[in-house]
Design a protein around this motif. Structure first.
Motif, short mmCIF file in Angstrom:
data_model
loop_
_atom_site.label_atom_id
_atom_site.label_comp_id
_atom_site.label_asym_id
_atom_site.label_seq_id
_atom_site.Cartn_x
_atom_site.Cartn_y
_atom_site.Cartn_z
N ALA A 1 0.71 -1.18 -0.02
CA ALA A 1 0.01 -0.04 -0.16
C ALA A 1 0.94 1.24 -0.15
N THR A 2 1.87 1.05 0.72
CA THR A 2 2.84 2.34 0.92
C THR A 2 3.51 2.69 -0.57
N ARG B 1 0.90 4.27 -2.76
CA ARG B 1 0.52 5.60 -2.67
C ARG B 1 1.75 6.40 -3.06
N GLU B 2 3.10 6.05 -2.77
CA GLU B 2 4.23 6.72 -3.33
C GLU B 2 4.07 7.14 -4.76
N ALA C 1 -4.67 6.10 -5.52
CA ALA C 1 -5.36 5.92 -4.29
C ALA C 1 -5.62 4.73 -3.69
N VAL C 2 -5.15 4.05 -2.46
CA VAL C 2 -5.11 3.01 -2.22
C VAL C 2 -5.95 2.43 -0.99
#
Length: 201
Positions: free
Chosen positions: A40-41, A44-45, A49-50
């Motif tokens: 997820a990180t 997002r980077e 949209a996660v």
């Protein structure tokens, strides 16, 4: 030859002698949630949209695939931008055939088939389904990558995806397409990881 400690435990069966309990400390360094959060990180980077779907984890594979695609469609509709749906755990996957594959390869194949049969709510998507140990079922792959063109590409070279599904031979299907993910054993295992990407509507 079994270790002497195991042999002693076997020999004690049926006697009144209680088993010896040794209290060793243990530490959990990583778990499936660690893998989900890392995925997820990373998403997002990259501006996506996660959402982590912790409610999609260990159900039967057919139900899990349906939930993944439904959830991805809802996420795309609500966010109105490129999205990433992350899921973990291990789907229950019966093996009726004698082919090569495992639950991750079959999840990927079922995702591709379901999206092809009902393309409107899913649109363009990409998915990675893989085991964090680098081994999926009786195959040498960790899993596979699929997208909205997988079934069309398969048909172009004469592959019937449902035939591979019936034979539990999802590995051979993805090898033919060049979409199997083969990492080799990773030396660790924090269960499976499924990452679905959806483009904005």
């Amino acid at each position: 030859l079994m270790p002497s400690s195991i042999m002693r435990a076997i020999e004690r069966q049926g006697t009144s002698e209680p088993p010896t309990v040794i209290d060793h400390p243990y530490f959990v360094l990583l778990d499936n949630d660690t893998a989900l959060e890392a995925a997820a990180t990373a998403a997002r980077e990259r501006g996506l949209a996660v959402e982590i779907a912790r409610d999609i984890s260990d159900e039967p594979i057919e139900a899990g695939v349906e939930k993944l695609l439904t959830h991805l469609g809802e996420l795309k509709s609500s966010k109105g931008e490129d999205v990433c749906l992350v899921s973990g755990g291990e789907f229950a996957c019966p093996v009726p055939g004698d082919g090569l594959g495992g639950r991750n390869l079959e999840t990927a194949l079922r995702l591709a088939i379901a999206a092809d049969q009902n393309p409107e709510p899913n649109g363009e998507f990409d998915a990675l389904c893989a085991g964090t140990d680098g081994i999926d079922g009786n195959s040498p792959a960790a899993g596979a990558i699929v997208d909205s063109t997988t079934i069309e590409r398969a048909r172009r070279i004469g592959l019937d995806p449902n035939d591979f599904l019936k034979r539990s031979d999802s590995y051979s299907f993805f090898v033919a397409l060049g979409d199997a993910v083969t990492t080799g054993p990773t030396g660790t295992n924090v269960r499976d990881l499924r990452i679905l990407l959806g483009c904005r509507i």
